[in-house]
Design an enzyme around this catalytic site. Structure first.
Site, PDB file in Angstrom:
ATOM      1  N   VAL A   8       0.804  -1.225   0.000  1.00  0.00           N
ATOM      2  CA  VAL A   8       0.000   0.000   0.000  1.00  0.00           C
ATOM      3  C   VAL A   8       0.837   1.275   0.000  1.00  0.00           C
ATOM      4  CG1 VAL A   8      -2.039  -1.034   1.043  1.00  0.00           C
ATOM      5  CG2 VAL A   8      -0.225  -0.136   2.521  1.00  0.00           C
ATOM      6  N   TYR A   9       2.147   1.176   0.061  1.00  0.00           N
ATOM      7  CA  TYR A   9       2.967   2.381   0.023  1.00  0.00           C
ATOM      8  C   TYR A   9       2.864   3.024  -1.364  1.00  0.00           C
ATOM      9  CZ  TYR A   9       5.245   0.866   4.389  1.00  0.00           C
ATOM     10  OH  TYR A   9       5.513   0.470   5.682  1.00  0.00           O
ATOM     11  N   ALA A  10       2.433   4.281  -1.358  1.00  0.00           N
ATOM     12  CA  ALA A  10       2.252   5.032  -2.607  1.00  0.00           C
ATOM     13  C   ALA A  10       1.375   4.262  -3.593  1.00  0.00           C
ATOM     14  CB  ALA A  10       3.596   5.371  -3.239  1.00  0.00           C
ATOM     15  N   GLY A  11       0.371   3.571  -3.053  1.00  0.00           N
ATOM     16  CA  GLY A  11      -0.554   2.837  -3.902  1.00  0.00           C
ATOM     17  C   GLY A  11       0.089   1.724  -4.709  1.00  0.00           C
ATOM     18  N   GLY A  12       1.153   1.144  -4.201  1.00  0.00           N
ATOM     19  CA  GLY A  12       1.866   0.071  -4.898  1.00  0.00           C
ATOM     20  C   GLY A  12       3.076   0.557  -5.665  1.00  0.00           C
TER      21      GLY A  12
END
Length: 329
Positions: free
Chosen positions: A52-56
């Site tokens: 989920v970091y920066a939406g992948g």
């Protein structure tokens, strides 16, 4: 750079872990890749990200950066948080884990993950289901080891017991918040990890930037992590008399050692019993180089103890009572 066994396993990780939460967000791809290359060149081998970091995007950047050096890297990522609008695109069910690991492998451009971590406990899914799914991933070769993050002590112990009873792969590590200004893990989790030989890889080792020395009493920040009203490192949690006393000791130690406050705070943590590898994040290359200066030296015993004493938790029941009757053997 020194290397340490990660919990009850044979895998060796560097004494600092590079966290990549800012990659693809506040740190662009070019600078992110440069940080990873510098980290590996300086002997680091442990890199942590999450789906989920920066939406992948963080996983994509990390995968691209390590593609030619994949075997040199201990690659860690996570599963649990919401990844889409559907009711099964969140949590630690078998379905979400199996879907999420395939997505992470694709973004990372690899066919295996060294350390697959559950991001936080799932109150809906039985932990037995989660552990069986993770064990299947280890058996399949898609995951080498498993870990957890943000677990309470009873949740970690329950998981270890179930894994041992069922002969599943067990968690070899936990990723909690831990620093000079957040030592609540000392109550239960850290003693359990020492007892069960679970590696500890703390996040926010600088208290969200508080321990860098950029903040002053009475001056609430308007930018950065401490300005986030909902974050674990928000100003209302950091702006206490005790925390500023801790910071004063850090600043004093920095002046005495000719190091930066961040290097002092990280060095204290690196040499704390039970801590395997603090996860440091950096938004810029300048911050990265500062943090990397935490290795290759050691605080004096007296200086380390001053920091440990000023940051220690207050004695309370039942720990105070138990300590009173501690048996010396």
């Amino acid at each position: 750079m020194q290397y340490r066994a990660l919990g009850k396993s044979g895998i060796l990780v560097s004494e600092l872990c590079l966290g990549t939460m800012t990659f693809g967000h506040t740190t662009d791809e070019r600078e992110s890749v440069e940080m990873i290359n510098r980290f590996l060149d300086k002997g680091g081998n442990f890199i942590d990200t999450a789906n989920v970091y920066a939406g992948g995007r963080s996983e994509e950047i990390v995968g691209k950066a390590i593609r030619e050096r994949r075997s040199d890297v201990v690659l860690a990522t996570k599963v649990r948080m919401k990844t889409g609008p559907g009711p099964n695109q969140v949590g630690l069910s078998r379905k979400h884990i199996m879907d999420a690991v395939e997505d992470s492998l694709r973004r990372l451009g690899t066919d295996y993950i060294d350390l697959y971590q559950v991001h936080v406990w799932d109150q809906v899914t039985p932990i037995e289901e989660t552990l069986r799914a993770l064990d299947d991933l280890v058996a399949s070769g898609k995951v080498r080891y498993i870990g957890c993050s943000n677990f309470l002590a009873y949740q970690l112990m329950k998981s270890l017991n179930l894994s041992d009873f069922n002969r599943y792969a067990r968690f070899i590590s936990i990723q909690p918040q831990y620093s000079l200004v957040c030592r609540s893990m000392d109550r239960e989790v850290l003693p359990l990890c020492l007892e069960e030989n679970v590696g500890v890889i703390p996040w926010a080792p600088l208290g969200g930037g508080f321990l860098t020395g950029r903040y002053e009493r009475g001056n609430e920040p308007t930018e950065g992590r401490l300005s986030n009203k909902n974050g674990e490192s928000r100003w209302e949690l950091r702006n206490t008399d005790k925390n500023f006393r801790i910071l004063d000791e850090v600043l004093g130690a920095a002046a005495e050692t000719n190091k930066t406050p961040a290097q002092v705070a990280l060095n204290w943590l690196i040499h704390k019993q039970g801590i395997t590898s603090p996860i440091f994040g950096a938004r810029t290359l300048e911050q990265f180089e500062d943090n990397m200066g935490a290795v290759g030296w050691k605080l004096s015993d007296s200086m380390w103890k001053r920091l440990d004493d000023v940051s220690a938790l207050e004695s309370e029941y039942p720990y105070r009572f138990i300590e009173k009757f501690h048996r010396q053997i």
